[in-house]
Structure formats: structure tokens, C-alpha cells
Design a protein around this motif. Sequence first.
Motif, PDB file in Angstrom:
ATOM      1  N   LYS A  99       0.828  -1.129   0.017  1.00 15.30           N
ATOM      2  CA  LYS A  99       0.111   0.078  -0.065  1.00 15.30           C
ATOM      3  C   LYS A  99       0.992   1.290   0.008  1.00 15.30           C
ATOM      4  O   LYS A  99       0.276   2.321  -0.157  1.00 15.30           O
ATOM      5  CB  LYS A  99      -0.887   0.146   1.052  1.00 15.30           C
ATOM      6  CG  LYS A  99      -2.036  -0.960   1.147  1.00 15.30           C
ATOM      7  CD  LYS A  99      -2.760  -1.079   2.294  1.00 15.30           C
ATOM      8  CE  LYS A  99      -4.208  -1.887   2.331  1.00 15.30           C
ATOM      9  NZ  LYS A  99      -5.115  -1.719   3.403  1.00 15.30           N
ATOM     10  N   LEU A 100       2.030   1.391   0.356  1.00 18.43           N
ATOM     11  CA  LEU A 100       3.005   2.264   0.406  1.00 18.43           C
ATOM     12  C   LEU A 100       4.253   2.250  -0.509  1.00 18.43           C
ATOM     13  O   LEU A 100       4.770   1.055  -0.623  1.00 18.43           O
ATOM     14  CB  LEU A 100       3.333   2.756   1.831  1.00 18.43           C
ATOM     15  CG  LEU A 100       2.421   2.789   2.696  1.00 18.43           C
ATOM     16  CD1 LEU A 100       3.008   2.963   4.268  1.00 18.43           C
ATOM     17  CD2 LEU A 100       1.612   4.331   2.569  1.00 18.43           C
ATOM     18  N   GLN A 101       4.558   3.502  -1.068  1.00 20.39           N
ATOM     19  CA  GLN A 101       5.919   3.452  -1.720  1.00 20.39           C
ATOM     20  C   GLN A 101       6.517   4.943  -0.951  1.00 20.39           C
ATOM     21  O   GLN A 101       6.127   5.887  -0.676  1.00 20.39           O
ATOM     22  CB  GLN A 101       5.681   3.974  -3.108  1.00 20.39           C
ATOM     23  CG  GLN A 101       7.221   4.080  -3.931  1.00 20.39           C
ATOM     24  CD  GLN A 101       6.897   4.085  -5.293  1.00 20.39           C
ATOM     25  OE1 GLN A 101       6.079   4.642  -5.949  1.00 20.39           O
ATOM     26  NE2 GLN A 101       8.120   3.803  -6.114  1.00 20.39           N
ATOM     27  N   CYS A 102       8.070   4.359  -0.355  1.00 24.71           N
ATOM     28  CA  CYS A 102       8.504   5.487   0.314  1.00 24.71           C
ATOM     29  C   CYS A 102       9.981   5.723  -0.229  1.00 24.71           C
ATOM     30  O   CYS A 102      10.493   4.983  -1.061  1.00 24.71           O
ATOM     31  CB  CYS A 102       8.947   4.782   1.555  1.00 24.71           C
ATOM     32  SG  CYS A 102       7.289   4.391   2.453  1.00 24.71           S
ATOM     33  N   ARG A 103      10.540   6.966  -0.022  1.00 25.84           N
ATOM     34  CA  ARG A 103      11.836   7.355  -0.467  1.00 25.84           C
ATOM     35  C   ARG A 103      12.563   7.610   0.921  1.00 25.84           C
ATOM     36  O   ARG A 103      11.949   8.428   1.843  1.00 25.84           O
ATOM     37  CB  ARG A 103      11.701   8.625  -1.412  1.00 25.84           C
ATOM     38  CG  ARG A 103      13.154   9.158  -1.851  1.00 25.84           C
ATOM     39  CD  ARG A 103      12.900  10.368  -2.731  1.00 25.84           C
ATOM     40  NE  ARG A 103      12.133   9.902  -3.746  1.00 25.84           N
ATOM     41  CZ  ARG A 103      12.898   9.528  -4.976  1.00 25.84           C
ATOM     42  NH1 ARG A 103      14.256   9.593  -4.978  1.00 25.84           N
ATOM     43  NH2 ARG A 103      12.099   9.244  -5.953  1.00 25.84           N
ATOM     44  N   CYS A 104      13.819   7.295   1.085  1.00 23.65           N
ATOM     45  CA  CYS A 104      14.710   7.740   1.990  1.00 23.65           C
ATOM     46  C   CYS A 104      15.444   9.058   1.938  1.00 23.65           C
ATOM     47  O   CYS A 104      16.070   9.147   0.620  1.00 23.65           O
ATOM     48  CB  CYS A 104      15.829   6.597   2.237  1.00 23.65           C
ATOM     49  SG  CYS A 104      17.039   6.843   3.320  1.00 23.65           S
ATOM     50  N   LEU A 105      15.253   9.886   2.830  1.00 24.96           N
ATOM     51  CA  LEU A 105      15.814  11.233   2.302  1.00 24.96           C
ATOM     52  C   LEU A 105      16.435  11.806   3.729  1.00 24.96           C
ATOM     53  O   LEU A 105      15.779  11.955   4.608  1.00 24.96           O
ATOM     54  CB  LEU A 105      14.877  12.429   1.983  1.00 24.96           C
ATOM     55  CG  LEU A 105      14.224  12.219   0.257  1.00 24.96           C
ATOM     56  CD1 LEU A 105      13.084  13.079   0.071  1.00 24.96           C
ATOM     57  CD2 LEU A 105      15.136  12.422  -0.412  1.00 24.96           C
ATOM     58  N   ASP A 106      17.900  12.181   3.552  1.00 28.10           N
ATOM     59  CA  ASP A 106      18.550  12.644   4.894  1.00 28.10           C
ATOM     60  C   ASP A 106      18.117  12.010   6.065  1.00 28.10           C
ATOM     61  O   ASP A 106      17.866  12.890   7.129  1.00 28.10           O
ATOM     62  CB  ASP A 106      18.085  14.192   4.946  1.00 28.10           C
ATOM     63  CG  ASP A 106      18.552  15.253   3.690  1.00 28.10           C
ATOM     64  OD1 ASP A 106      19.652  14.492   2.920  1.00 28.10           O
ATOM     65  OD2 ASP A 106      17.587  15.927   3.039  1.00 28.10           O
TER      66      ASP A 106
END
Length: 120
Positions: A99-106
Motif C-alpha cells: 500500500k505504500l511507496q517510500c523514499r529515504c531522504l536525509d
Amino acid sequence: QVCAQLCRRPCYCPWVPPRCPRGSPLVLDGCGCCKICARHLGEPCDFLHVCDQSQGLVCDYSTAPAGTGAICNFEDSEEGCEVNGRVYRDGEVFQPSCKLQCRCLDGGFTCIPLCQEDVR
């Protein structure tokens, strides 16, 4: 001493090197003896079965319960995100669930829903 117990000398390797899956390079095993297919992210690893270092992977014993071995994971770095025991590199996109798409940022992560009913 552990290395000496695991590594036999002289080396006894198969005549024909293994055929690796696409994207998995042939590397020397932990003894520096025989060619093996490098392990990918999330695959089990140990002293002999090494991870694909060209992808920045190391054999991570910290996420596995005691005595159960280790898995290939990204090398710890200052920038990255840990989600459910897995480390993602800065800028990497991942899907912790269907259900989720995520991006790693800082060092943190942002997610967007993939299902329309979750957008409302």
C-alpha cells in the motif's frame, strides 16, 4: 583460527564456475579460493557466502536473531534510513508494504499511498 577451520588448503573448487543469476557477479568466496555468485540484498550470507560489495552490501549480523546467521544489507553510513530492520540508502525508493511507496531522504523517509482509497 575460525578462518583456518572453514578454509581448506589447497582449494578444491568445481571445474566449471557457477552460472549466476542476472545482476549477480562472480566473486571469490570468503576464503579467497573458489568463484561463487555474490549474494543480493536480503539474502542470507556468512563468512564463505559473501555479499555483492559492488552494490555496497555487507554481511550484517546485527539484524538477525542470535545464532541464525546474517543477511546482506547496505553498509552503515551516516545518511540512510532504517525501516523494519532494513537499511536504505539516501535517495533510495522502497515499498515497505503493497500500500505504500517510500523514499529515504536525509535520514528520514516520506511515503505516498499506492491505493486510491487511501488517498482520501
